[in-house]
Design a protein around this motif. Structure first.
Motif, PDB file in Angstrom:
ATOM      1  N   ARG A  47      15.458  -1.722  -3.590  1.00 19.31           N
ATOM      2  CA  ARG A  47      14.289  -2.091  -3.939  1.00 19.31           C
ATOM      3  C   ARG A  47      14.143  -3.772  -3.625  1.00 19.31           C
ATOM      4  O   ARG A  47      13.045  -4.351  -3.738  1.00 19.31           O
ATOM      5  N   ARG A  48      14.970  -4.717  -3.798  1.00 20.01           N
ATOM      6  CA  ARG A  48      14.844  -6.163  -3.460  1.00 20.01           C
ATOM      7  C   ARG A  48      14.586  -7.099  -2.646  1.00 20.01           C
ATOM      8  O   ARG A  48      13.996  -7.690  -2.021  1.00 20.01           O
ATOM      9  N   MET A  49      14.585  -5.948  -1.715  1.00 22.13           N
ATOM     10  CA  MET A  49      15.085  -6.320   0.223  1.00 22.13           C
ATOM     11  C   MET A  49      13.089  -5.073   0.050  1.00 22.13           C
ATOM     12  O   MET A  49      12.639  -6.291   0.926  1.00 22.13           O
ATOM     13  N   ASN A  50      12.968  -4.523  -0.107  1.00 21.76           N
ATOM     14  CA  ASN A  50      11.724  -4.131  -0.268  1.00 21.76           C
ATOM     15  C   ASN A  50      10.344  -3.877  -1.056  1.00 21.76           C
ATOM     16  O   ASN A  50      10.092  -2.235  -1.567  1.00 21.76           O
ATOM     17  N   PRO A  51      10.259  -4.447  -2.092  1.00 22.77           N
ATOM     18  CA  PRO A  51       9.594  -4.478  -2.944  1.00 22.77           C
ATOM     19  C   PRO A  51       8.141  -3.935  -3.024  1.00 22.77           C
ATOM     20  O   PRO A  51       8.090  -4.521  -2.525  1.00 22.77           O
ATOM     21  N   PRO A  52       7.951  -3.242  -4.104  1.00 20.12           N
ATOM     22  CA  PRO A  52       6.306  -2.745  -3.413  1.00 20.12           C
ATOM     23  C   PRO A  52       5.456  -3.452  -3.748  1.00 20.12           C
ATOM     24  O   PRO A  52       5.642  -5.068  -3.881  1.00 20.12           O
ATOM     25  N   ARG A  53       4.199  -3.364  -2.790  1.00 23.22           N
ATOM     26  CA  ARG A  53       3.843  -4.184  -2.715  1.00 23.22           C
ATOM     27  C   ARG A  53       2.254  -3.491  -2.780  1.00 23.22           C
ATOM     28  O   ARG A  53       1.736  -2.186  -2.544  1.00 23.22           O
ATOM     29  N   VAL A  54       0.917  -4.420  -3.697  1.00 25.66           N
ATOM     30  CA  VAL A  54      -0.266  -4.287  -4.508  1.00 25.66           C
ATOM     31  C   VAL A  54      -1.060  -3.906  -3.925  1.00 25.66           C
ATOM     32  O   VAL A  54      -0.924  -5.390  -4.166  1.00 25.66           O
ATOM     33  N   VAL A  55      -2.099  -3.674  -3.483  1.00 25.47           N
ATOM     34  CA  VAL A  55      -3.343  -4.208  -3.501  1.00 25.47           C
ATOM     35  C   VAL A  55      -4.401  -3.755  -3.679  1.00 25.47           C
ATOM     36  O   VAL A  55      -4.692  -2.239  -4.164  1.00 25.47           O
ATOM     37  N   ILE A  56      -5.199  -4.576  -4.962  1.00 27.54           N
ATOM     38  CA  ILE A  56      -6.413  -3.935  -5.504  1.00 27.54           C
ATOM     39  C   ILE A  56      -8.201  -4.217  -4.766  1.00 27.54           C
ATOM     40  O   ILE A  56      -8.268  -5.663  -4.891  1.00 27.54           O
ATOM     41  N   ASP A  57      -8.051  -3.746  -4.605  1.00 26.55           N
ATOM     42  CA  ASP A  57      -9.710  -3.308  -3.699  1.00 26.55           C
ATOM     43  C   ASP A  57     -11.131  -3.390  -4.100  1.00 26.55           C
ATOM     44  O   ASP A  57     -10.997  -1.965  -4.742  1.00 26.55           O
ATOM     45  N   ASN A  58     -11.977  -4.121  -4.592  1.00 23.66           N
ATOM     46  CA  ASN A  58     -13.356  -3.762  -5.860  1.00 23.66           C
ATOM     47  C   ASN A  58     -14.380  -3.449  -4.382  1.00 23.66           C
ATOM     48  O   ASN A  58     -15.323  -3.036  -4.748  1.00 23.66           O
ATOM     49  N   GLU A  59     -14.198  -3.781  -2.673  1.00 24.08           N
ATOM     50  CA  GLU A  59     -15.276  -3.699  -2.490  1.00 24.08           C
ATOM     51  C   GLU A  59     -15.195  -2.623  -1.746  1.00 24.08           C
ATOM     52  O   GLU A  59     -16.014  -2.015  -0.896  1.00 24.08           O
ATOM     53  N   ALA A  60     -14.183  -1.831  -1.414  1.00 20.38           N
ATOM     54  CA  ALA A  60     -13.617  -0.475  -0.396  1.00 20.38           C
ATOM     55  C   ALA A  60     -14.169   0.608  -0.799  1.00 20.38           C
ATOM     56  O   ALA A  60     -14.689   1.797   0.518  1.00 20.38           O
TER      57      ALA A  60
END
Length: 453
Positions: A25-38
């Protein structure tokens, strides 16, 4: 501060597998993207993370606890990576633009999040500092919540938070109680033992065929997940021979095997409602199934869910018995939270015995509570009850009017029913019999309590 571990607590031991997961988990932390245009109608949240069993439930639980509605979702977790896309709105169907909320979503799901710890392997006695958590399961019957509340009041316990579910003649509850004198957790082992014994006697009643269980809970498992686990363990999914529920009102749950890929494909069609996705994912996870792919569509009145699953050992569903059991368990998970009954909301100043007094009035008027949520915020009790008559039928409007006159029109509100949304009759001071049970005897003293909008 002294930290004491019970003989069942395994958190003090070093687990190499757990340490490896933390390293990944430390080597590959979660990535979160929030999009209000899609999307024109929803906020799109994308989550990428190292894969592990239960991660889908953890993500869905965060979104659900924030009262976000998932209208669409695409899930893929083949291999060692988890990729998920959620289309979400607020409860009013609007996109999420509040920067504070968006930032909280990123923190809750992103690299700094801890998600929810796994449930303990056993249940024992270990009250928290702020409250004592009591778990109850038993046979449902009219007046049960009133009897439980009365016992707790007699034992000088104040119910500060509680959630009660009923389904298929069974009842389960998680209740947070405090000591009346100190306002904190109950620590005396003898007193805890007495509480457990007396509550268990109430739950057993006259039923000798199905058991009852009362425990003081260990651990910090999410309350709603714990209720699912408790009712599953109590086998509420087993249908009675005389179960006359119309088939058209049941969720449509089917399962087939895709042998080329060793997947079992579970399809669910039912009326949509908030937290439906959480309930189904929670059940699959606790039944030890892994969701590899999923497609969720809840943009219309009917929700469609499709899961590609395997057992944690890598095998699909192998027998007709296992298939039937899974279908029954998913049906039960969906039905448990269905709001069966008229919704009543009570808001007033909190005090010891409040829940006992309110539910006693319900019982005296032959009302049965099918589901309840009890919360306390800043000295105010905000309680929601779903009620039917003792035979399970809709409640007579005259009985509700009488109860509201007794408790107070501004204190007890009827929600979600046009039949009761008409202007209520003016209260008569002589009919306000419940006033003396609160901290004051006059409606003017409830000035801080505003009717629900």
């Amino acid at each position: 501060m002294i930290i004491k571990f019970s003989e069942y607590d395994i958190s003090c031991s070093w687990d190499p597998e757990d340490e490896y997961e933390k390293f990944i988990r430390r080597m590959n932390p979660p990535r979160v993207v929030i999009d209000n245009e899609a999307s024109k109608t929803a906020t799109v949240i994308r989550v990428d993370s190292a894969n592990k069993h239960g991660i889908l439930l953890e993500v869905v639980q965060v979104l659900t606890d924030m009262n976000l509605i998932v209208t669409k979702a695409y899930i893929s977790s083949d291999g060692g990576w988890f990729m998920d896309v959620f289309n979400v709105t607020d409860r009013d169907g609007n996109k999420i633009f509040d920067e504070v909320v968006l930032d909280y979503i990123k923190k809750s799901l992103g690299a700094d999040s801890s998600f929810v710890p796994p449930p303990r392997r056993s249940v024992g006695v270990e009250p928290s500092k702020d409250h004592t958590s009591i778990e109850l399961t038993g046979t449902d019957r009219p007046g049960l919540l009133s009897e439980i509340s009365a016992v707790l009041t007699d034992l000088k316990c104040n119910v500060v938070n509680a959630e009660i579910w009923t389904h298929n003649t069974r009842a389960a509850a998680v209740m947070h109680v405090t000591d009346e004198a100190t306002g904190s957790a109950i620590l005396d082992p003898e007193r805890l033992s007495k509480i457990k014994k007396l509550l268990c006697n109430v739950l057993k009643g006259n039923n000798k065929t199905r058991g009852a269980k009362t425990v003081v809970a260990l651990g910090v498992t999410h309350t709603e997940r714990r209720l699912h686990q408790m009712m599953f363990a109590d086998r509420d999914y087993e249908r009675c021979d005389d179960d006359t529920l119309d088939e058209k009102h049941r969720p449509n749950v089917t399962m087939v095997n895709w042998y080329d890929k060793d997947y079992s494909i579970v399809t669910i069609r039912c009326k949509d409602r908030p937290k439906l996705l959480y309930d189904t994912v929670c059940t699959l996870t606790d039944m030890q199934y892994v969701v590899f792919h999923a497609n969720i569509d809840a943009e219309g009145p009917e929700a469609y869910q499709e899961y590609y699953i395997r057992h944690v050992d890598g095998s699909p569903v192998n027998s007709e018995g296992e298939k039937e059991r899974m279908i029954q368990c998913l049906e039960a998970a969906i039905e448990r939270r269905v709001s069966d009954g008229l919704k009543l909301e009570l808001c007033t100043s909190d005090r010891v015995g409040l829940l006992s007094d309110v539910t006693r009035i319900f019982r005296e008027n032959s009302l049965s509570v099918t589901r309840a949520e009890v919360t306390t915020r800043a000295g105010k009790a905000i309680n929601t009850f779903y009620v039917r008559d003792a035979a399970g039928n809709p409640v007579d409007a005259r009985i509700i009017d009488s109860i509201r006159q007794e408790i107070g029109q501004t204190v007890l509100q009827v929600k979600g029913s046009s039949e009761y949304c008409k202007s209520a009759p003016q209260e008569s001071p002589t009919r306000f019999l419940f006033g003396g049970l609160f901290k004051s005897r006059s409606l003017c003293n409830f000035g801080l309590v505003k009717p629900y909008s």
